[in-house]
Design an enzyme around this catalytic site. Structure first.
Site, mmCIF file in Angstrom:
data_model
loop_
_atom_site.group_PDB
_atom_site.id
_atom_site.type_symbol
_atom_site.label_atom_id
_atom_site.label_comp_id
_atom_site.label_asym_id
_atom_site.label_seq_id
_atom_site.Cartn_x
_atom_site.Cartn_y
_atom_site.Cartn_z
ATOM 1 N N ASP A 36 2.024 6.167 7.171
ATOM 2 C CA ASP A 36 2.771 5.716 8.147
ATOM 3 C C ASP A 36 3.567 6.906 9.118
ATOM 4 O O ASP A 36 3.514 8.059 8.351
ATOM 5 C CB ASP A 36 4.293 5.065 7.786
ATOM 6 C CG ASP A 36 3.726 3.606 7.406
ATOM 7 O OD1 ASP A 36 2.260 3.117 7.683
ATOM 8 O OD2 ASP A 36 4.483 2.600 6.893
ATOM 9 N N LYS A 58 2.281 4.644 14.879
ATOM 10 C CA LYS A 58 2.437 4.465 16.210
ATOM 11 C C LYS A 58 2.199 6.152 16.659
ATOM 12 O O LYS A 58 3.167 6.675 16.199
ATOM 13 C CB LYS A 58 3.301 3.749 17.061
ATOM 14 C CG LYS A 58 2.998 2.577 17.024
ATOM 15 C CD LYS A 58 4.096 1.673 18.018
ATOM 16 C CE LYS A 58 4.667 0.495 17.085
ATOM 17 N NZ LYS A 58 5.926 -0.078 17.678
ATOM 18 N N MET A 173 16.934 1.387 11.665
ATOM 19 C CA MET A 173 16.405 0.741 12.963
ATOM 20 C C MET A 173 17.398 0.678 14.128
ATOM 21 O O MET A 173 17.052 -0.260 14.895
ATOM 22 C CB MET A 173 15.561 -0.134 12.685
ATOM 23 C CG MET A 173 14.521 0.098 11.516
ATOM 24 S SD MET A 173 13.374 -1.403 11.341
ATOM 25 C CE MET A 173 14.499 -2.278 10.218
#
Ligand code: SAH
Length: 482
Positions: A36, A58, A173
């Site tokens: 990741d 991403k 987060m």
């Protein structure tokens, strides 16, 4: 049908040293590594060098794999007999979707192991000098998602209980929702003066910490443009950052150094840089291949042996042993023009001449690595004692670091390293001269400086003496370029 095993591993946050021993050992066995965005790129080097790497996070230039696709790949690779490692930042069970992945494996009848990791909510504050509990300040700790919108399927947070019952809370987060988090805690009874800290890119050279009372933490994070990944700590212990911070005090904190490697020996220098607080990439990575190497004629027939590299000494000693030649019976001169090789020879009881003069007129033998053998022409014969083979796993780590633009300091130990650096950057489609402009570049001596200049770049630092102590001193006193 045989199928491979899957390891679901926590990599820890930031610092590659935070992976567990079990995690690292499992990673070393991997044929396939799925990783990741928050996995530190340097960790990728621990995998077996023939491993296949699959990026699952991403990034602008790479597409993003869907969760189902990741699970399908794990199942498919394991069925093909591969050892699969799923490497996740922090602890895989902490907001890491490991439950879903294990479920998919269980349903497919594939065996797996779950290897815990150190979670960002604990390691992040620790790298900022903040313990999550403290005998006088905090007796409870909670890890909470800061991503609380109901449509994301995240469970709602019981703000009242959190504000009243928990001393220290780590919000994951939560950067985008920081204002809302602070507001809700205060609305539900938390003292607005409660200390809070936000730690960005914890446990890396880019770590930044802001600390303020809860009611002002959003303002402070905005002022310093703190971005993801960031962990927010709310509770009395957050104020300890000011007193107990340690990471930022390391002399080379903030530096991400690329030591351009020409041989495995530069690792000692890299280790020193690390101990002074720098993150270090040693690349390109090499393994030494000494297979199928034999001297072109019996060693006793030469009057002069020139040894070009430290690794050649081991190969030479092995050959002497195999041919049952006593060191004392070696005739003639032994020379080298490498200081390290000289020292290595001395440690074996061979006192060589340190010289770059031409070979003796009699039969002479050059002994060294394949990549340097073009200089062997002056000698009567040459013996390629070893080859340096590029490690693929280091190449993957380098690629990710270059894409993220993390490296800010380049250590170039020799002229040969200049050529290697140029080749490496070229391989990644990067123009070296431009890339080097906003970075600290060190050359180990005037010759390296000249080679750099000939290539169109200039070092910021040329070492007066080519040793680690001088390098450390120079990097400490030279300020980081923005
Ligand atoms: N499984 C991970 C968390 C994944 S959720 C763990 O146990 O740590 C991702 C969130 O973790 C980020 O939004 C951030 O809040 C936190 N995080 C992960 N790595 C971090 C780091 N190096 N510095 C600060 N926060 C980090």
């Amino acid at each position: 049908m045989t199928s491979g095993n899957v390891f679901l591993i926590g990599a820890g946050p930031g610092d590659p040293g935070l992976i567990t021993v079990k995690g690292r050992e499992s990673l070393e066995k991997a044929d396939v590594v799925l990783y990741d965005r928050l996995v530190h790129p340097l960790l990728l080097q621990y995998a077996w060098e023939g491993a296949e790497y699959i990026y699952c996070g991403k990034l602008p230039q790479r597409h993003h794999l869907r969760q189902e696709t990741i699970q399908d790949i794990m199942v498919e690779k394991a069925r093909a007999g591969c050892t699969v490692v799923r490497l996740k930042g922090g602890d895989p069970g902490m907001f890491g979707r490991v439950g879903e992945e294990a479920e998919a494996l269980a349903e497919a009848g594939i065996t797996y192991e779950m290897v815990p990791g150190i979670t960002a909510g604990m390691a992040g504050p620790m790298y900022a000098g903040i313990p999550v509990t403290h005998r006088d300040l905090s007796g409870s700790f909670a890890a909470v998602t800061g991503h609380t919108k109901a449509e994301d399927g995240q469970p709602g947070v019981d703000w009242k209980s959190l504000a009243a019952g928990i001393d220290t809370t780590a919000f994951y987060m939560g950067r985008k929702n920081l204002a809302a988090i602070a507001r809700r805690l205060i609305e539900n009874g938390k003292d607005p003066a409660t200390p809070a800290a936000v730690i960005e890119w914890a446990a890396t050279s880019r770590q930044r910490v802001v600390e303020a009372p809860l009611e002002r933490i959003q303002e402070e994070a905005e002022k310093h443009q703190i971005e993801n990944p960031a962990i927010t700590i709310v509770g009395e212990t957050a104020a300890l950052h000011r007193k107990l911070k340690w990471m930022e005090k390391k002399p080379l904190f903030g530096r991400f150094v690329w030591v351009v490697k020409t041989s495995p020996r530069e690792s000692t220098m890299a280790a020193s840089l690390r101990s002074f607080g720098a993150e270090v990439l040693e690349a390109p990575g090499y393994t030494v291949d000494t297979r199928e190497t034999k001297p072109p004629a019996p060693l006793r027939s030469f009057h002069h042996l020139h040894i070009a590299a430290e690794e050649s000494v081991d190969v030479l000693l092995d050959e002497l042993k195999q041919s049952r030649i006593d060191i004392r019976t070696l005739p003639g001169r032994i020379t080298t023009e490498s200081l390290r090789t000289l020292r290595k020879l001395e440690s074996c009881g061979l006192f060589a001449e340190y010289t770059n003069e031409s070979p003796s007129p009699e039969e002479s033998l050059w002994i060294g690595p394949e990549h340097a053998c073009r200089v062997a022409g002056l000698f009567s014969q040459k013996w390629v004692s070893h080859r340096l083979i590029h490690k693929k796993n280091t190449a993957e780590a380098t690629a990710v670091l270059l894409q993220n633009d993390w490296i800010n300091t380049i250590v170039i130990p020799s002229s040969q390293a200049v050529h290697i650096l140029w080749k490496e950057l070229d391989r990644h489609g990067i123009s070296p001269v431009k890339w080097l402009t906003n970075k600290t570049v060190t050359a180990h001596g005037p010759e390296t400086q000249k080679t750099l200049q000939d290539a169109g770049a200039a070092p910021d630092i040329t070492l007066s003496s080519p040793d680690t102590k001088t390098l450390l001193h120079e990097l400490r006193t030279h300020s980081l370029q923005e």
